[in-house]
Write a protein that holds these residues in place. Structure first.
Motif, PDB file in Angstrom:
ATOM      1  N   THR A 138     107.098  23.960  44.094  1.00 34.57           N
ATOM      2  CA  THR A 138     108.511  23.671  44.364  1.00 34.57           C
ATOM      3  C   THR A 138     108.858  21.922  43.826  1.00 34.57           C
ATOM      4  OG1 THR A 138     109.156  25.328  45.826  1.00 34.57           O
ATOM      5  CG2 THR A 138     110.499  23.438  45.641  1.00 34.57           C
ATOM      6  N   ARG A 194     114.764  30.897  50.849  1.00 36.21           N
ATOM      7  CA  ARG A 194     115.020  32.473  50.872  1.00 36.21           C
ATOM      8  C   ARG A 194     115.457  33.077  51.883  1.00 36.21           C
ATOM      9  NH1 ARG A 194     109.774  34.658  47.154  1.00 36.21           N
ATOM     10  NH2 ARG A 194     110.521  33.379  45.186  1.00 36.21           N
ATOM     11  N   ILE A 231     108.199  26.143  51.642  1.00 33.56           N
ATOM     12  CA  ILE A 231     108.443  26.338  50.319  1.00 33.56           C
ATOM     13  C   ILE A 231     107.215  26.551  49.488  1.00 33.56           C
ATOM     14  CG2 ILE A 231     110.501  24.730  50.332  1.00 33.56           C
ATOM     15  CD1 ILE A 231     108.814  22.335  49.640  1.00 33.56           C
ATOM     16  N   SER A 243     111.516  27.778  53.188  1.00 40.17           N
ATOM     17  CA  SER A 243     111.936  28.469  51.939  1.00 40.17           C
ATOM     18  C   SER A 243     113.500  28.666  51.923  1.00 40.17           C
ATOM     19  CB  SER A 243     111.083  29.713  51.754  1.00 40.17           C
ATOM     20  OG  SER A 243     111.870  30.477  50.488  1.00 40.17           O
TER      21      SER A 243
END
Length: 401
Positions: free
Chosen positions: A317, A307, A313, A305
């Motif tokens: 996505t 983030r 992910i 990810s």
């Protein structure tokens, strides 16, 4: 030295909210957008002539003029000012030449000129064809907000009666995207195509959807040429080559791969199965995985990810990445890659006498050395076939330029 304005984006402009007094936000090169107390946004041109600051010249309503077009007009006015010419009269003529976009035909032209500017030639061509052939002749003269779902249904029924249910659905989708654009620019109140169910236009059993070789090549070439993140491009390509489920790929961990031996072992626990699954990798797949490994952003996950936390992910996505490309492949979902692969493998096996077509349809979890060799030949033959389709798609694009 005056501070240079930071160029605006469409999303920033849409987010501008009205205040108690109207205000301007600069884009640069003399272009500003003025936000009125009512929420209306108007492009203006700020300039100095003969050493004196002049009143703002009006370019036009933001709803009808995109950022790209406004910048082009501002540049034209800059060049006029450099020659000592006031742009006011020209700006007035430009505004008079603009359509007011109250009628669908004019709104469609605005859509094609602005929203379609960054799309491929083929995408623009198919969109314009749907509008020109079926939509505008039927409802082009109607006010934007007078178009109803019944109008859309009638158009689709006429297309279906010609024996083209897929084209009917494509046309409905074109109108739907057109109204999404018009709503975003506050030119439409609702989307008449959105409430027309796709199933009522063309029923297509997604469990039998198989992409043609040409569609495979066109899609993967478009993905490679797109602006989406490189790891997502590789993920979509690997989804085709490995023939695994989407969740198996996006949640994969580096510990599962032995790239030196071109083997990927998916643990039984992750599959909710009784035993591990062995996936043999083609040369192309190994090369892509090595690229991902060199640039890896996570010690654990192949597709981490963004983030920053150490997790893969989201499953959605890849769907979102494909949707953002706006590919014109009807009734396609990512799961269709698996069905497509197995279908084409039958044909590949029939052309290659060294391949066993029955083995080509078995899961990649053999128990004998002969099975391993056969599975490796199968995945390599499939990867080579996909490469051939991509090259054909690339040549088709080149020849159309």
């Amino acid at each position: 030295m005056p501070r240079l304005a930071v160029p605006l984006t469409e999303s920033q402009i849409r987010a501008l909210e009205p205040r108690a007094a109207r205000y301007c936000v600069a884009d640069g090169n003399g272009l500003v957008i003025e936000v009125m107390t009512t929420g209306t946004k108007v492009w203006r041109f700020r300039y100095t002539l003969n050493g004196k600051r002049q009143p703002l010249a009006t370019i036009g309503d933001y709803r009808m003029i995109s950022l790209r077009v406004a910048r082009a007009k501002a540049q034209k006015y800059v060049e006029m000012v450099a020659q000592g010419i006031s742009p006011v009269a020209t700006a007035r003529r430009d505004r008079g030449a603009e359509s007011n976009a109250d009628v669908l035909r004019e709104a469609a032209e605005l859509y094609l000129a602005t929203a379609m500017a960054g799309k491929s030639d083929e995408y623009r061509r198919t969109t314009r064809r749907a509008l020109d052939k079926d939509v505008l002749p039927a409802i082009g003269g109607k006010p934007i907000n007078a178009v109803t779902p019944d109008d859309i249904v009638a158009i689709c029924e006429r297309i279906k009666n010609r024996g083209s249910p897929k084209m009917a659905l494509h046309t409905r989708n074109v109108v739907k995207r057109l109204y999404v654009y018009l709503i975003a620019r506050q030119l439409a109140n609702s989307n008449p195509a959105e409430v027309v169910p796709a199933r009522s236009i063309a029923t297509f059993d997604s469990r039998t959807r198989v992409l043609s070789g040409e569609e495979i090549g066109t899609m993967l070439h478009a993905i490679d040429a797109s602006s989406i993140r490189r790891p997502l491009k590789l993920a979509l390509h690997l989804l085709v080559l490995t023939m695994v489920r989407k969740s198996d790929l996006v949640e994969s961990a580096w510990a599962e791969f032995d790239l030196d031996h071109a083997v990927w072992t998916i643990p039984a626990a992750r599959l909710n199965a009784d035993r591990d699954r062995v996936v043999y990798l083609s040369h192309q797949a190994v090369s892509m995985l090595r690229e991902l490994h060199r640039a890896k952003a996570s010690r654990n996950y192949v597709f981490p990810s963004v983030r920053g936390d150490d997790r893969s992910i989201a499953k959605s996505t890849l769907n979102q990445a494909v949707k953002a490309l706006g590919l014109e492949v009807e009734h396609f979902v990512l799961h269709d890659f698996r069905r497509t692969a197995w279908t084409h493998l039958r044909e590949v096996a029939q052309r290659d006498v060294a391949l066993d077509s029955a083995s080509a349809l078995e899961a990649q979890n053999p128990h004998q050395e002969d099975d391993v060799a056969q599975q490796r030949r199968i995945v390599q033959a499939w990867a080579d076939f996909v490469d051939g389709q991509i090259e054909a798609g690339r040549q088709a694009v080149i020849s159309s330029v």
